[in-house]
Design a protein around this motif. Sequence first.
Motif, PDB file in Angstrom:
ATOM      1  N   VAL A 113       0.880  -1.035  -0.118  1.00 32.90           N
ATOM      2  CA  VAL A 113      -0.172   0.037   0.075  1.00 32.90           C
ATOM      3  C   VAL A 113       0.884   1.034  -0.080  1.00 32.90           C
ATOM      4  O   VAL A 113       0.516   2.240  -0.970  1.00 32.90           O
ATOM      5  CB  VAL A 113      -0.957  -0.200   1.134  1.00 32.90           C
ATOM      6  N   ASP A 114       2.003   1.479   0.894  1.00 36.95           N
ATOM      7  CA  ASP A 114       2.708   2.575   0.912  1.00 36.95           C
ATOM      8  C   ASP A 114       3.418   2.771  -0.413  1.00 36.95           C
ATOM      9  O   ASP A 114       4.109   1.919  -0.990  1.00 36.95           O
ATOM     10  CB  ASP A 114       3.854   2.297   2.088  1.00 36.95           C
ATOM     11  N   GLY A 115       3.549   4.011  -0.768  1.00 34.85           N
ATOM     12  CA  GLY A 115       4.034   4.386  -2.077  1.00 34.85           C
ATOM     13  C   GLY A 115       3.110   4.443  -3.026  1.00 34.85           C
ATOM     14  O   GLY A 115       3.490   4.742  -4.562  1.00 34.85           O
ATOM     15  N   MET A 116       1.822   3.939  -2.973  1.00 33.90           N
ATOM     16  CA  MET A 116       0.894   3.665  -4.202  1.00 33.90           C
ATOM     17  C   MET A 116       0.400   5.073  -4.633  1.00 33.90           C
ATOM     18  O   MET A 116       0.431   6.153  -3.943  1.00 33.90           O
ATOM     19  CB  MET A 116      -0.369   3.158  -3.723  1.00 33.90           C
ATOM     20  N   THR A 117       0.189   5.253  -5.938  1.00 32.85           N
ATOM     21  CA  THR A 117      -0.443   6.355  -6.624  1.00 32.85           C
ATOM     22  C   THR A 117      -1.925   6.254  -6.376  1.00 32.85           C
ATOM     23  O   THR A 117      -2.658   5.300  -5.993  1.00 32.85           O
ATOM     24  CB  THR A 117      -0.077   6.572  -7.930  1.00 32.85           C
ATOM     25  N   GLN A 118      -2.776   7.391  -6.328  1.00 26.15           N
ATOM     26  CA  GLN A 118      -4.372   7.665  -6.591  1.00 26.15           C
ATOM     27  C   GLN A 118      -4.697   6.542  -7.368  1.00 26.15           C
ATOM     28  O   GLN A 118      -5.471   5.773  -7.009  1.00 26.15           O
ATOM     29  CB  GLN A 118      -4.860   8.863  -6.515  1.00 26.15           C
ATOM     30  N   ARG A 119      -4.266   6.351  -8.395  1.00 25.73           N
ATOM     31  CA  ARG A 119      -4.793   5.369  -9.451  1.00 25.73           C
ATOM     32  C   ARG A 119      -4.324   4.043  -9.184  1.00 25.73           C
ATOM     33  O   ARG A 119      -5.482   3.143  -9.258  1.00 25.73           O
ATOM     34  CB  ARG A 119      -4.148   5.872 -11.016  1.00 25.73           C
ATOM     35  N   GLU A 120      -3.375   3.633  -8.686  1.00 20.62           N
ATOM     36  CA  GLU A 120      -3.006   2.121  -8.298  1.00 20.62           C
ATOM     37  C   GLU A 120      -3.487   1.961  -7.045  1.00 20.62           C
ATOM     38  O   GLU A 120      -4.366   0.542  -7.099  1.00 20.62           O
ATOM     39  CB  GLU A 120      -1.428   2.496  -7.805  1.00 20.62           C
ATOM     40  N   ALA A 121      -4.051   2.797  -6.174  1.00 19.87           N
ATOM     41  CA  ALA A 121      -5.073   2.511  -4.976  1.00 19.87           C
ATOM     42  C   ALA A 121      -6.402   2.162  -5.308  1.00 19.87           C
ATOM     43  O   ALA A 121      -6.903   1.319  -5.073  1.00 19.87           O
ATOM     44  CB  ALA A 121      -4.819   3.629  -3.886  1.00 19.87           C
ATOM     45  N   SER A 122      -6.927   3.213  -6.172  1.00 17.33           N
ATOM     46  CA  SER A 122      -8.266   3.015  -6.724  1.00 17.33           C
ATOM     47  C   SER A 122      -8.323   1.601  -7.590  1.00 17.33           C
ATOM     48  O   SER A 122      -9.414   0.728  -7.393  1.00 17.33           O
ATOM     49  CB  SER A 122      -8.517   3.969  -7.601  1.00 17.33           C
TER      50      SER A 122
END
Length: 235
Positions: free
Chosen positions: A211-220
């Motif tokens: 989770v740490d270091g993810m972009t908004q798009r990756e998290a979504s």
Amino acid sequence: MKEYVAFDLETTGLSPENDQMIEIGAVKIRNEKIIGKYNCIIYPEVPVSDFVVELTGISREMLSKGIPLKDGVEGFLDFSEGFPVLGHNIMFDYSFMKIAAKSVSRSFEKKGVDTLVLARKLLKGLENKKLGTLCSYYHYVNEAAHRAYDDALATAVVFEQMKKEFPREKELFEPKQLQYRVKKQRPATQKQIRYLKELVKYHKIKDSAKVDGMTQREASKEIDRIILNYGVMKK
């Protein structure tokens, strides 16, 4: 443009930042002849609507057997390397592919031609400039409209017919640099990170992405993937 790669994508939606391609289809042309083909269905990491399934004819069973996005994108990038590209409303497909290429640390800088732009300049008398309308105008039957490979092939056919009908407009058929700037991705919000961690804990997922270091798009996308495969958290 005597040699090129005509390509088309089927996607889960219209946003290159938030949606995902589910099929890549391409045909490599040299002197009006097919010298290569590329086609793959990609396993979706985000939900696919019933509308998309019905429109494309790509069943959920077919999607479940699709290859990873990384493999499909890298395969296409290798297939199209060194060739200009052709598409109908090409910036739609180009934007999706450019973002996907960046996600696998590859470049996708291309010159190309758009048959939609050509049709608007050369075939002004047509009711509209949809690919299906152009196919009808040139008496070409696209057996599987809204499937990536068939639409890519239809685009190539239309392009070649246009060149024959308008031989004096050579400049219009020359590839020009395509411009699309991939937006800089912002870090995932605290709300996204918190919800993602709660999902992982709730479903006891051991193989979830870091989770740490993810972009908004990756998290979504990761949230969508988990909900798609495991479901939402029940109160």
